[in-house]
Design a protein around this motif. Sequence first.
Motif, PDB file in Angstrom:
ATOM      1  N   CYS A  58      30.274  33.042  31.230  1.00  0.00           N
ATOM      2  CA  CYS A  58      31.805  33.141  31.480  1.00  0.00           C
ATOM      3  C   CYS A  58      32.603  33.712  30.214  1.00  0.00           C
ATOM      4  CB  CYS A  58      32.460  31.715  31.888  1.00  0.00           C
ATOM      5  SG  CYS A  58      34.354  31.881  32.414  1.00  0.00           S
ATOM      6  N   ASN A  59      33.388  34.767  30.609  1.00  0.00           N
ATOM      7  CA  ASN A  59      34.199  35.511  29.693  1.00  0.00           C
ATOM      8  C   ASN A  59      35.394  35.773  30.076  1.00  0.00           C
ATOM      9  OD1 ASN A  59      33.661  37.717  30.887  1.00  0.00           O
ATOM     10  ND2 ASN A  59      31.839  38.288  29.575  1.00  0.00           N
ATOM     11  N   GLU A  60      36.608  36.765  29.377  1.00  0.00           N
ATOM     12  CA  GLU A  60      37.591  36.997  29.722  1.00  0.00           C
ATOM     13  C   GLU A  60      37.539  37.928  31.003  1.00  0.00           C
ATOM     14  OE1 GLU A  60      36.540  37.216  26.623  1.00  0.00           O
ATOM     15  OE2 GLU A  60      38.056  36.741  25.082  1.00  0.00           O
ATOM     16  N   ALA A  61      36.485  38.908  31.140  1.00  0.00           N
ATOM     17  CA  ALA A  61      36.482  39.665  32.305  1.00  0.00           C
ATOM     18  C   ALA A  61      36.221  39.067  33.551  1.00  0.00           C
ATOM     19  CB  ALA A  61      35.576  40.610  31.788  1.00  0.00           C
ATOM     20  N   VAL A  62      35.237  37.944  33.401  1.00  0.00           N
ATOM     21  CA  VAL A  62      35.114  37.282  34.657  1.00  0.00           C
ATOM     22  C   VAL A  62      36.224  36.218  35.039  1.00  0.00           C
ATOM     23  CG1 VAL A  62      33.561  35.270  35.366  1.00  0.00           C
ATOM     24  CG2 VAL A  62      32.349  36.719  33.924  1.00  0.00           C
ATOM     25  N   VAL A  63      36.830  35.761  34.165  1.00  0.00           N
ATOM     26  CA  VAL A  63      38.027  35.143  34.286  1.00  0.00           C
ATOM     27  C   VAL A  63      39.053  36.051  35.238  1.00  0.00           C
ATOM     28  CG1 VAL A  63      40.203  33.761  33.601  1.00  0.00           C
ATOM     29  CG2 VAL A  63      37.780  33.250  32.894  1.00  0.00           C
ATOM     30  N   ASP A  64      39.248  37.026  34.496  1.00  0.00           N
ATOM     31  CA  ASP A  64      40.116  38.163  35.271  1.00  0.00           C
ATOM     32  C   ASP A  64      39.776  38.749  36.520  1.00  0.00           C
ATOM     33  OD1 ASP A  64      42.200  38.030  33.269  1.00  0.00           O
ATOM     34  OD2 ASP A  64      41.493  39.619  31.932  1.00  0.00           O
ATOM     35  N   LYS A  65      38.501  38.718  36.784  1.00  0.00           N
ATOM     36  CA  LYS A  65      38.068  38.939  38.281  1.00  0.00           C
ATOM     37  C   LYS A  65      38.555  37.909  39.211  1.00  0.00           C
ATOM     38  CE  LYS A  65      34.152  41.913  38.157  1.00  0.00           C
ATOM     39  NZ  LYS A  65      32.933  41.942  38.518  1.00  0.00           N
ATOM     40  N   ILE A  66      38.630  36.677  38.954  1.00  0.00           N
ATOM     41  CA  ILE A  66      39.187  35.406  39.778  1.00  0.00           C
ATOM     42  C   ILE A  66      40.457  35.397  39.798  1.00  0.00           C
ATOM     43  CG2 ILE A  66      38.979  33.101  40.053  1.00  0.00           C
ATOM     44  CD1 ILE A  66      36.113  33.319  38.630  1.00  0.00           C
ATOM     45  N   MET A  67      41.041  35.478  38.562  1.00  0.00           N
ATOM     46  CA  MET A  67      42.778  35.565  38.365  1.00  0.00           C
ATOM     47  C   MET A  67      43.018  36.512  37.589  1.00  0.00           C
ATOM     48  SD  MET A  67      43.357  31.240  38.075  1.00  0.00           S
ATOM     49  CE  MET A  67      45.206  31.298  38.273  1.00  0.00           C
ATOM     50  N   PRO A  68      43.554  37.408  38.087  1.00  0.00           N
ATOM     51  CA  PRO A  68      43.758  38.768  37.098  1.00  0.00           C
ATOM     52  C   PRO A  68      44.989  38.530  36.100  1.00  0.00           C
ATOM     53  CG  PRO A  68      43.762  39.434  39.445  1.00  0.00           C
ATOM     54  CD  PRO A  68      43.616  37.894  39.482  1.00  0.00           C
ATOM     55  N   GLY A  69      44.629  38.817  34.782  1.00  0.00           N
ATOM     56  CA  GLY A  69      45.784  38.448  33.892  1.00  0.00           C
ATOM     57  C   GLY A  69      45.575  37.125  33.171  1.00  0.00           C
ATOM     58  N   MET A  70      44.515  36.309  33.606  1.00  0.00           N
ATOM     59  CA  MET A  70      44.639  34.838  33.423  1.00  0.00           C
ATOM     60  C   MET A  70      44.089  34.748  31.756  1.00  0.00           C
ATOM     61  SD  MET A  70      45.282  31.478  33.445  1.00  0.00           S
ATOM     62  CE  MET A  70      45.193  30.539  34.902  1.00  0.00           C
TER      63      MET A  70
ATOM     64  N   ARG B 271      45.918  27.192  47.100  1.00  0.00           N
ATOM     65  CA  ARG B 271      45.797  28.467  46.142  1.00  0.00           C
ATOM     66  C   ARG B 271      45.120  27.752  44.694  1.00  0.00           C
ATOM     67  NH1 ARG B 271      50.648  32.821  45.885  1.00  0.00           N
ATOM     68  NH2 ARG B 271      50.715  33.278  48.112  1.00  0.00           N
ATOM     69  N   ILE B 272      45.988  26.394  44.338  1.00  0.00           N
ATOM     70  CA  ILE B 272      45.306  25.864  43.140  1.00  0.00           C
ATOM     71  C   ILE B 272      43.818  25.491  43.419  1.00  0.00           C
ATOM     72  CG2 ILE B 272      45.529  23.672  41.761  1.00  0.00           C
ATOM     73  CD1 ILE B 272      48.559  24.048  42.336  1.00  0.00           C
ATOM     74  N   LEU B 273      43.618  24.669  44.420  1.00  0.00           N
ATOM     75  CA  LEU B 273      42.302  24.438  44.597  1.00  0.00           C
ATOM     76  C   LEU B 273      41.314  25.491  44.871  1.00  0.00           C
ATOM     77  CD1 LEU B 273      42.958  21.531  46.934  1.00  0.00           C
ATOM     78  CD2 LEU B 273      42.114  21.235  44.778  1.00  0.00           C
ATOM     79  N   ARG B 274      41.694  26.607  45.307  1.00  0.00           N
ATOM     80  CA  ARG B 274      40.992  27.793  45.486  1.00  0.00           C
ATOM     81  C   ARG B 274      40.534  28.427  44.116  1.00  0.00           C
ATOM     82  NH1 ARG B 274      44.134  32.708  47.396  1.00  0.00           N
ATOM     83  NH2 ARG B 274      44.634  32.637  45.090  1.00  0.00           N
ATOM     84  N   ASP B 275      41.511  28.644  43.429  1.00  0.00           N
ATOM     85  CA  ASP B 275      41.282  29.287  42.071  1.00  0.00           C
ATOM     86  C   ASP B 275      40.414  28.282  41.169  1.00  0.00           C
ATOM     87  OD1 ASP B 275      42.990  31.313  43.063  1.00  0.00           O
ATOM     88  OD2 ASP B 275      44.420  30.850  41.963  1.00  0.00           O
ATOM     89  N   ILE B 276      40.734  27.118  41.315  1.00  0.00           N
ATOM     90  CA  ILE B 276      39.778  26.268  40.439  1.00  0.00           C
ATOM     91  C   ILE B 276      38.420  26.231  40.767  1.00  0.00           C
ATOM     92  CG2 ILE B 276      39.494  23.755  39.705  1.00  0.00           C
ATOM     93  CD1 ILE B 276      42.539  23.517  39.830  1.00  0.00           C
ATOM     94  N   ALA B 277      38.314  26.176  42.100  1.00  0.00           N
ATOM     95  CA  ALA B 277      36.911  26.258  42.790  1.00  0.00           C
ATOM     96  C   ALA B 277      36.154  27.582  42.515  1.00  0.00           C
ATOM     97  CB  ALA B 277      36.820  25.937  44.366  1.00  0.00           C
ATOM     98  N   ARG B 278      36.836  28.725  42.416  1.00  0.00           N
ATOM     99  CA  ARG B 278      36.174  30.003  42.022  1.00  0.00           C
ATOM    100  C   ARG B 278      35.913  29.802  40.682  1.00  0.00           C
ATOM    101  NH1 ARG B 278      40.281  34.274  44.727  1.00  0.00           N
ATOM    102  NH2 ARG B 278      39.626  33.998  47.028  1.00  0.00           N
ATOM    103  N   LEU B 279      36.608  29.326  39.675  1.00  0.00           N
ATOM    104  CA  LEU B 279      36.476  29.254  38.364  1.00  0.00           C
ATOM    105  C   LEU B 279      35.045  28.298  38.019  1.00  0.00           C
ATOM    106  CD1 LEU B 279      39.808  29.206  36.762  1.00  0.00           C
ATOM    107  CD2 LEU B 279      38.216  30.941  36.515  1.00  0.00           C
ATOM    108  N   ALA B 280      35.362  27.205  38.955  1.00  0.00           N
ATOM    109  CA  ALA B 280      34.133  26.221  38.869  1.00  0.00           C
ATOM    110  C   ALA B 280      32.560  26.565  39.044  1.00  0.00           C
ATOM    111  CB  ALA B 280      34.308  24.855  39.406  1.00  0.00           C
ATOM    112  N   GLN B 281      32.632  27.607  40.122  1.00  0.00           N
ATOM    113  CA  GLN B 281      31.530  28.307  40.568  1.00  0.00           C
ATOM    114  C   GLN B 281      30.944  29.584  39.682  1.00  0.00           C
ATOM    115  OE1 GLN B 281      32.779  29.504  44.443  1.00  0.00           O
ATOM    116  NE2 GLN B 281      32.341  27.462  45.422  1.00  0.00           N
ATOM    117  N   VAL B 282      31.521  29.826  38.683  1.00  0.00           N
ATOM    118  CA  VAL B 282      30.864  30.889  37.823  1.00  0.00           C
ATOM    119  C   VAL B 282      29.595  30.570  37.252  1.00  0.00           C
ATOM    120  CG1 VAL B 282      31.207  32.012  35.674  1.00  0.00           C
ATOM    121  CG2 VAL B 282      33.203  31.628  36.886  1.00  0.00           C
ATOM    122  N   GLN B 283      28.593  31.388  37.653  1.00  0.00           N
ATOM    123  CA  GLN B 283      27.364  31.108  37.045  1.00  0.00           C
ATOM    124  C   GLN B 283      27.166  32.068  35.665  1.00  0.00           C
ATOM    125  OE1 GLN B 283      25.056  29.069  38.480  1.00  0.00           O
ATOM    126  NE2 GLN B 283      26.699  28.262  39.899  1.00  0.00           N
ATOM    127  N   GLY B 284      26.316  31.669  34.915  1.00  0.00           N
ATOM    128  CA  GLY B 284      25.978  32.694  33.644  1.00  0.00           C
ATOM    129  C   GLY B 284      27.134  32.477  32.778  1.00  0.00           C
TER     130      GLY B 284
END
Length: 133
Positions: free
Chosen positions: A67-79, A52-65
């Motif tokens: 990156c704001n609070e809404a994008v982060v919360d789509k990947i990890m709600p509440g983060m 899960r750690i690797l999955r979530d970090i990889a998802r955050l690393a793949q953000v294109q364009g």
Amino acid sequence: MNFTVFKSSAGSGKTTALVREYVKLIIINPKNFSRILAISFTNKAANEMKSRILRDIARLAQVQGVCNEAVVDKIMPGMSAELIKINFTEFAYLPQKAKQALSYILHNYSDFSVSTIDSFVHSIVRFFASDLY
């Protein structure tokens, strides 16, 4: 040095909380991964935490364009709220930090300390075995 202990019953979200905390710590400073120890009771839980750690970090690393609070919360709600609580404001740089963290972990995988309590104690005993005589 701070220690955080999560204690609660089965199915209450300990793994999710640990993953969240781990990701938060290494987003702040990607090199922190080698200074964090996450311990669980079973191999299944430890492996689940690692993936899960690797999955979530990889998802955050793949953000294109942008990156704001809404994008982060789509990947990890509440983060984003948790990051804001600790005065993290670098959301635009979060994908870069996640890429760095992922690279550090993958290139130094032996320092990625997510294990069971049994294997942790075993590693300590093995390290100090010559002193125990």
